[in-house]
Motif scaffolding. Structure first.
Motif, PDB file in Angstrom:
ATOM      1  N   UNK A 281       0.431  -8.768   0.493  1.00 53.63           N
ATOM      2  CA  UNK A 281       1.139  -8.555   1.759  1.00 53.63           C
ATOM      3  C   UNK A 281       0.479  -7.452   2.598  1.00 53.63           C
ATOM      4  N   UNK A 282       0.018  -6.392   1.939  1.00 52.87           N
ATOM      5  CA  UNK A 282      -0.689  -5.337   2.666  1.00 52.87           C
ATOM      6  C   UNK A 282      -1.952  -5.895   3.310  1.00 52.87           C
ATOM      7  N   UNK A 283      -2.705  -6.703   2.543  1.00 53.60           N
ATOM      8  CA  UNK A 283      -3.952  -7.276   3.063  1.00 53.60           C
ATOM      9  C   UNK A 283      -3.701  -8.255   4.208  1.00 53.60           C
ATOM     10  N   UNK A 284      -2.543  -8.883   4.207  1.00 55.17           N
ATOM     11  CA  UNK A 284      -2.191  -9.793   5.296  1.00 55.17           C
ATOM     12  C   UNK A 284      -1.694  -9.035   6.525  1.00 55.17           C
ATOM     13  N   UNK A 285      -1.504  -7.714   6.373  1.00 56.18           N
ATOM     14  CA  UNK A 285      -1.004  -6.914   7.490  1.00 56.18           C
ATOM     15  C   UNK A 285       0.512  -6.788   7.508  1.00 56.18           C
ATOM     16  N   UNK A 286       1.166  -7.302   6.468  1.00 56.18           N
ATOM     17  CA  UNK A 286       2.632  -7.229   6.374  1.00 56.18           C
ATOM     18  C   UNK A 286       3.032  -5.961   5.632  1.00 56.18           C
ATOM     19  N   UNK A 287       2.851  -4.829   6.299  1.00 60.34           N
ATOM     20  CA  UNK A 287       3.112  -3.532   5.658  1.00 60.34           C
ATOM     21  C   UNK A 287       4.546  -3.389   5.154  1.00 60.34           C
ATOM     22  N   UNK A 288       5.516  -3.766   5.952  1.00 65.43           N
ATOM     23  CA  UNK A 288       6.916  -3.619   5.552  1.00 65.43           C
ATOM     24  C   UNK A 288       7.223  -4.428   4.295  1.00 65.43           C
ATOM     25  N   UNK A 289       6.748  -5.675   4.258  1.00 65.69           N
ATOM     26  CA  UNK A 289       6.967  -6.517   3.084  1.00 65.69           C
ATOM     27  C   UNK A 289       6.218  -5.948   1.878  1.00 65.69           C
ATOM     28  N   UNK A 290       5.020  -5.444   2.114  1.00 64.15           N
ATOM     29  CA  UNK A 290       4.236  -4.832   1.043  1.00 64.15           C
ATOM     30  C   UNK A 290       4.946  -3.624   0.456  1.00 64.15           C
TER      31      UNK A 290
ATOM     32  N   UNK B  66       8.104  -1.068  -3.824  1.00 69.33           N
ATOM     33  CA  UNK B  66       9.277  -0.345  -4.319  1.00 69.33           C
ATOM     34  C   UNK B  66       9.997  -1.124  -5.418  1.00 69.33           C
ATOM     35  N   UNK B  67      10.065  -2.454  -5.272  1.00 70.46           N
ATOM     36  CA  UNK B  67      10.676  -3.285  -6.306  1.00 70.46           C
ATOM     37  C   UNK B  67       9.879  -3.183  -7.609  1.00 70.46           C
ATOM     38  N   UNK B  68       8.555  -3.203  -7.492  1.00 71.12           N
ATOM     39  CA  UNK B  68       7.701  -3.074  -8.670  1.00 71.12           C
ATOM     40  C   UNK B  68       7.923  -1.733  -9.362  1.00 71.12           C
ATOM     41  N   UNK B  69       7.930  -0.656  -8.584  1.00 73.59           N
ATOM     42  CA  UNK B  69       8.100   0.679  -9.158  1.00 73.59           C
ATOM     43  C   UNK B  69       9.458   0.814  -9.835  1.00 73.59           C
ATOM     44  N   UNK B  70      10.496   0.287  -9.223  1.00 74.56           N
ATOM     45  CA  UNK B  70      11.831   0.352  -9.826  1.00 74.56           C
ATOM     46  C   UNK B  70      11.862  -0.401 -11.157  1.00 74.56           C
ATOM     47  N   UNK B  71      11.274  -1.591 -11.176  1.00 75.94           N
ATOM     48  CA  UNK B  71      11.228  -2.379 -12.419  1.00 75.94           C
ATOM     49  C   UNK B  71      10.367  -1.679 -13.460  1.00 75.94           C
ATOM     50  N   UNK B  72       9.260  -1.081 -13.035  1.00 75.81           N
ATOM     51  CA  UNK B  72       8.379  -0.358 -13.948  1.00 75.81           C
ATOM     52  C   UNK B  72       9.111   0.821 -14.586  1.00 75.81           C
ATOM     53  N   UNK B  73       9.783   1.601 -13.764  1.00 75.58           N
ATOM     54  CA  UNK B  73      10.522   2.767 -14.286  1.00 75.58           C
ATOM     55  C   UNK B  73      11.567   2.350 -15.313  1.00 75.58           C
ATOM     56  N   UNK B  74      12.264   1.265 -15.033  1.00 80.91           N
ATOM     57  CA  UNK B  74      13.293   0.787 -15.956  1.00 80.91           C
ATOM     58  C   UNK B  74      12.668   0.289 -17.262  1.00 80.91           C
ATOM     59  N   UNK B  75      11.630  -0.517 -17.153  1.00 81.75           N
ATOM     60  CA  UNK B  75      10.979  -1.111 -18.329  1.00 81.75           C
ATOM     61  C   UNK B  75      10.341  -0.058 -19.224  1.00 81.75           C
TER      62      UNK B  75
END
Length: 90
Positions: free
Chosen positions: A3-12, A17-26
């Motif tokens: 998404x960042x590479x496509x220019x979709x910064x907000x989605x990226x 943030x979803x990845x980091x939250x899941x990582x912290x929990x796991x």
């Protein structure tokens, strides 16, 4: 990163943030460090990277395979001729 590479910064950022939250929990109770060397900074990436940056000698061991993979791809552009140069340094 797609998404960042496509220019979709907000989605990226949202996906990040979803990845980091899941990582912290796991990995709340698990060892997440990919480094195979035993040292007192194992699992403490923040301090490990800070130490390596301060010394400016080499990157942390856990990052070397990632960089080597990228360097290998770049080396293909010159038929891996850099290997001969590196070998002659020893």
């Amino acid at each position: 990163m797609v998404q960042f590479h496509k220019g979709n910064r907000q989605e990226g950022l949202k996906l990040q943030e979803e990845f980091v939250a899941a990582f912290r929990e796991e990995y709340k109770e698990k060892d997440h460090c990919s480094c195979k060397k035993a040292c007192r900074y194992h699992g403490n990436c923040k301090e490990c990277v800070a130490i390596h940056r301060a010394h400016q000698e080499h990157v942390p061991n856990c990052m070397q395979p990632i960089l080597n993979q990228k360097i290998k791809l770049l080396s293909e552009l010159t038929e891996h001729s850099i290997i001969e140069e590196i070998s002659s340094l020893k």
